[in-house]
Design a protein around this motif. Structure first.
Motif, PDB file in Angstrom:
ATOM      1  N   LEU A   1       0.845  -1.194   0.000  1.00 53.22           N
ATOM      2  CA  LEU A   1       0.000   0.000   0.000  1.00 53.22           C
ATOM      3  C   LEU A   1       0.880   1.242   0.000  1.00 53.22           C
ATOM      4  CD1 LEU A   1      -2.740   1.494   0.365  1.00 53.22           C
ATOM      5  CD2 LEU A   1      -2.429   1.212   2.839  1.00 53.22           C
ATOM      6  N   LEU A   2       0.561   2.171  -0.893  1.00 53.02           N
ATOM      7  CA  LEU A   2       1.271   3.444  -0.961  1.00 53.02           C
ATOM      8  C   LEU A   2       0.331   4.552  -0.503  1.00 53.02           C
ATOM      9  CD1 LEU A   2       2.816   3.059  -4.540  1.00 53.02           C
ATOM     10  CD2 LEU A   2       3.848   2.395  -2.348  1.00 53.02           C
TER      11      LEU A   2
ATOM     12  N   GLN B   1      -2.084  -1.074  -4.054  1.00 57.22           N
ATOM     13  CA  GLN B   1      -3.122  -0.067  -3.937  1.00 57.22           C
ATOM     14  C   GLN B   1      -2.456   1.221  -3.455  1.00 57.22           C
ATOM     15  OE1 GLN B   1      -7.062  -1.759  -2.289  1.00 57.22           O
ATOM     16  NE2 GLN B   1      -5.511  -3.073  -1.361  1.00 57.22           N
ATOM     17  N   ALA B   2      -3.079   2.343  -3.747  1.00 53.99           N
ATOM     18  CA  ALA B   2      -2.514   3.624  -3.335  1.00 53.99           C
ATOM     19  C   ALA B   2      -3.628   4.569  -2.928  1.00 53.99           C
ATOM     20  CB  ALA B   2      -1.688   4.245  -4.454  1.00 53.99           C
ATOM     21  N   ILE B   3      -3.276   5.459  -2.008  1.00 50.93           N
ATOM     22  CA  ILE B   3      -4.205   6.496  -1.566  1.00 50.93           C
ATOM     23  C   ILE B   3      -3.482   7.825  -1.584  1.00 50.93           C
ATOM     24  CG2 ILE B   3      -5.746   7.284   0.273  1.00 50.93           C
ATOM     25  CD1 ILE B   3      -5.475   4.348   1.374  1.00 50.93           C
ATOM     26  N   VAL B   4      -4.108   8.801  -2.192  1.00 54.16           N
ATOM     27  CA  VAL B   4      -3.612  10.174  -2.157  1.00 54.16           C
ATOM     28  C   VAL B   4      -4.409  10.916  -1.098  1.00 54.16           C
ATOM     29  CG1 VAL B   4      -3.312  12.314  -3.442  1.00 54.16           C
ATOM     30  CG2 VAL B   4      -3.020  10.114  -4.596  1.00 54.16           C
ATOM     31  N   ILE B   5      -3.707  11.545  -0.171  1.00 56.45           N
ATOM     32  CA  ILE B   5      -4.365  12.328   0.879  1.00 56.45           C
ATOM     33  C   ILE B   5      -3.941  13.782   0.742  1.00 56.45           C
ATOM     34  CG2 ILE B   5      -4.550  12.737   3.360  1.00 56.45           C
ATOM     35  CD1 ILE B   5      -4.183   9.786   3.829  1.00 56.45           C
ATOM     36  N   ALA B   6      -4.905  14.670   0.718  1.00 49.89           N
ATOM     37  CA  ALA B   6      -4.625  16.105   0.665  1.00 49.89           C
ATOM     38  C   ALA B   6      -5.480  16.821   1.694  1.00 49.89           C
ATOM     39  CB  ALA B   6      -4.907  16.663  -0.732  1.00 49.89           C
ATOM     40  N   THR B   7      -4.885  17.800   2.360  1.00 50.03           N
ATOM     41  CA  THR B   7      -5.638  18.628   3.293  1.00 50.03           C
ATOM     42  C   THR B   7      -5.362  20.093   3.007  1.00 50.03           C
ATOM     43  OG1 THR B   7      -3.950  18.809   5.027  1.00 50.03           O
ATOM     44  CG2 THR B   7      -5.356  16.855   5.067  1.00 50.03           C
ATOM     45  N   ALA B   8      -6.304  20.925   3.373  1.00 49.18           N
ATOM     46  CA  ALA B   8      -6.143  22.363   3.174  1.00 49.18           C
ATOM     47  C   ALA B   8      -7.015  23.105   4.169  1.00 49.18           C
ATOM     48  CB  ALA B   8      -6.520  22.761   1.752  1.00 49.18           C
TER      49      ALA B   8
ATOM     50  N   ARG C   1      -2.702  -0.629  -9.260  1.00 53.34           N
ATOM     51  CA  ARG C   1      -3.989  -1.272  -9.554  1.00 53.34           C
ATOM     52  C   ARG C   1      -5.177  -0.405  -9.206  1.00 53.34           C
ATOM     53  NH1 ARG C   1      -7.975  -3.921  -7.161  1.00 53.34           N
ATOM     54  NH2 ARG C   1      -7.047  -3.838  -5.083  1.00 53.34           N
ATOM     55  N   LYS C   2      -5.157   0.177  -8.021  1.00 50.63           N
ATOM     56  CA  LYS C   2      -6.282   1.001  -7.578  1.00 50.63           C
ATOM     57  C   LYS C   2      -5.745   2.225  -6.860  1.00 50.63           C
ATOM     58  CE  LYS C   2     -10.778   1.531  -7.143  1.00 50.63           C
ATOM     59  NZ  LYS C   2     -11.679   1.619  -8.312  1.00 50.63           N
ATOM     60  N   VAL C   3      -6.172   3.405  -7.292  1.00 41.99           N
ATOM     61  CA  VAL C   3      -5.725   4.659  -6.691  1.00 41.99           C
ATOM     62  C   VAL C   3      -6.945   5.379  -6.119  1.00 41.99           C
ATOM     63  CG1 VAL C   3      -4.544   6.856  -7.030  1.00 41.99           C
ATOM     64  CG2 VAL C   3      -3.809   4.821  -8.320  1.00 41.99           C
ATOM     65  N   TYR C   4      -6.945   5.575  -4.808  1.00 45.12           N
ATOM     66  CA  TYR C   4      -8.026   6.275  -4.127  1.00 45.12           C
ATOM     67  C   TYR C   4      -7.578   7.683  -3.758  1.00 45.12           C
ATOM     68  CZ  TYR C   4      -9.786   1.503  -3.349  1.00 45.12           C
ATOM     69  OH  TYR C   4     -10.219   0.206  -3.509  1.00 45.12           O
ATOM     70  N   ARG C   5      -8.546   8.542  -3.489  1.00 42.75           N
ATOM     71  CA  ARG C   5      -8.246   9.916  -3.076  1.00 42.75           C
ATOM     72  C   ARG C   5      -9.068  10.253  -1.831  1.00 42.75           C
ATOM     73  NH1 ARG C   5      -8.093  13.191  -8.919  1.00 42.75           N
ATOM     74  NH2 ARG C   5      -7.467  11.376 -10.169  1.00 42.75           N
ATOM     75  N   LEU C   6      -8.402  10.818  -0.840  1.00 44.65           N
ATOM     76  CA  LEU C   6      -9.058  11.328   0.363  1.00 44.65           C
ATOM     77  C   LEU C   6      -8.658  12.780   0.543  1.00 44.65           C
ATOM     78  CD1 LEU C   6      -8.723   8.597   3.167  1.00 44.65           C
ATOM     79  CD2 LEU C   6     -10.818   9.370   2.054  1.00 44.65           C
ATOM     80  N   THR C   7      -9.629  13.677   0.579  1.00 40.17           N
ATOM     81  CA  THR C   7      -9.318  15.098   0.744  1.00 40.17           C
ATOM     82  C   THR C   7     -10.127  15.657   1.906  1.00 40.17           C
ATOM     83  OG1 THR C   7     -11.018  15.772  -0.866  1.00 40.17           O
ATOM     84  CG2 THR C   7      -8.794  15.379  -1.711  1.00 40.17           C
TER      85      THR C   7
ATOM     86  N   ALA D   1      -6.821  -6.370  -0.684  1.00 42.88           N
ATOM     87  CA  ALA D   1      -5.471  -6.914  -0.530  1.00 42.88           C
ATOM     88  C   ALA D   1      -5.313  -8.196  -1.339  1.00 42.88           C
ATOM     89  CB  ALA D   1      -5.176  -7.179   0.942  1.00 42.88           C
ATOM     90  N   GLY D   2      -4.176  -8.324  -2.008  1.00 40.55           N
ATOM     91  CA  GLY D   2      -3.861  -9.536  -2.753  1.00 40.55           C
ATOM     92  C   GLY D   2      -4.369  -9.561  -4.180  1.00 40.55           C
ATOM     93  N   LYS D   3      -5.185  -8.597  -4.561  1.00 40.19           N
ATOM     94  CA  LYS D   3      -5.696  -8.563  -5.928  1.00 40.19           C
ATOM     95  C   LYS D   3      -4.651  -7.951  -6.862  1.00 40.19           C
ATOM     96  CE  LYS D   3     -10.520  -8.144  -4.452  1.00 40.19           C
ATOM     97  NZ  LYS D   3     -11.762  -7.313  -4.502  1.00 40.19           N
ATOM     98  N   THR D   4      -4.807  -8.203  -8.151  1.00 39.97           N
ATOM     99  CA  THR D   4      -3.856  -7.683  -9.114  1.00 39.97           C
ATOM    100  C   THR D   4      -4.579  -7.136 -10.335  1.00 39.97           C
ATOM    101  OG1 THR D   4      -1.818  -8.190 -10.335  1.00 39.97           O
ATOM    102  CG2 THR D   4      -3.538  -9.866 -10.336  1.00 39.97           C
ATOM    103  N   GLY D   5      -3.907  -6.285 -11.090  1.00 40.22           N
ATOM    104  CA  GLY D   5      -4.506  -5.699 -12.285  1.00 40.22           C
ATOM    105  C   GLY D   5      -3.997  -4.288 -12.509  1.00 40.22           C
ATOM    106  N   TYR D   6      -4.481  -3.655 -13.554  1.00 40.55           N
ATOM    107  CA  TYR D   6      -4.121  -2.281 -13.887  1.00 40.55           C
ATOM    108  C   TYR D   6      -5.372  -1.422 -13.778  1.00 40.55           C
ATOM    109  CZ  TYR D   6       0.620  -1.595 -15.793  1.00 40.55           C
ATOM    110  OH  TYR D   6       1.970  -1.407 -15.942  1.00 40.55           O
ATOM    111  N   ASN D   7      -5.193  -0.163 -13.403  1.00 43.50           N
ATOM    112  CA  ASN D   7      -6.323   0.759 -13.477  1.00 43.50           C
ATOM    113  C   ASN D   7      -6.639   1.033 -14.945  1.00 43.50           C
ATOM    114  OD1 ASN D   7      -5.027   3.518 -14.319  1.00 43.50           O
ATOM    115  ND2 ASN D   7      -3.679   2.743 -12.697  1.00 43.50           N
TER     116      ASN D   7
END
Length: 232
Positions: free
Chosen positions: A75-76, A115-122, A144-150, A184-190
């Motif tokens: 996880l990134l 998997q990855a999550i981008v977190i931004a705050t302001a 594989r999967k990129v999420y965003r939390l702001t 977790a454990g899944k594979t693939g491309y976005n």
């Protein structure tokens, strides 16, 4: 689960708080890097990585610990406060070093298993553009999967975040952690990366060769039936 957090600033503010809470909720081992504390070199635009590979970058000695950690992680989490409506300069400078990892050049098959999550705050605006700055790279790496939390925290320090916003951070990081655990454990491309893969593959096979990208793809078998999201 192995988590790597790349913080786009060296101070431990609201963005850091949200990233750490998410990693804690996910569970497992967490490794953190702070920019520019752990890497402060700007891309020189020397094109060395494109002519050869990333290991020949003039900054590779300092970049390698971060790059190795990213490749080994499940996880990134990339976290950045909003600076003038965008991700921090430190974060963007860091990402500039990974152009060759983009699917249009020499993608890393390891990304298809992450998997990855981008977190931004302001305190104010700019959340959407800041998250996009970082997500563009992660998606084009083939994650594989990129999420965003702001989060609009309406504060300059964690202690000043209003209770209702603190509650929202707790709730959203909790829900996101459960989504990450279930994936977790899944594979693939976005979808975005997969479209670009097929487009570049077509270009490789029908137009003038672009080296060393062409030879890299040929060696990997991607001009044939193999795909980076099925390689390990």
């Amino acid at each position: 689960m192995r988590t790597v957090i790349i913080h786009g600033q060296s101070h431990e503010g609201s963005t850091c708080l949200a990233a750490r809470e998410l990693a804690h909720n996910v569970g497992g081992e967490t490794q953190e890097f702070f920019l520019p504390r752990d890497f402060d070199a700007p891309c020189l635009g020397c094109y060395t990585c494109f002519r050869t590979d990333l290991t020949h970058c003039p900054h590779y000695g300092r970049l390698k610990p971060l790059a190795d950690a990213i490749l080994a992680a499940d996880l990134l989490i990339f976290a950045s406060p909003v600076y003038v409506y965008h991700a921090t300069g430190q974060m963007m400078s860091f990402l500039d070093h990974f152009g060759t990892w983009w699917v249009v050049h020499r993608p890393r098959p390891e990304m298809a298993h992450k998997q990855a999550i981008v977190i931004a705050t302001a305190a104010g605006g700019g959340l959407k553009s800041t998250a996009k700055d970082i997500a563009d790279s992660l998606e084009m790496w083939g994650v594989r999967k990129v999420y965003r939390l702001t989060f609009g925290v309406q504060a300059s320090r964690p202690a000043e975040i209003p209770p209702r916003i603190q509650a929202r951070i707790h709730a959203q990081t909790g829900r996101m952690a459960r989504r990450i655990q279930s994936g977790a454990g899944k594979t693939g491309y976005n979808r975005r990366a997969k479209r670009w893969f097929h487009l570049i593959r077509f270009a490789h096979l029908h137009f003038a060769r672009s080296e060393p990208d062409f030879s890299s793809w040929e060696k990997a078998g991607w001009h044939g039936k193999r795909r980076p999201w099925t390689d390990r």
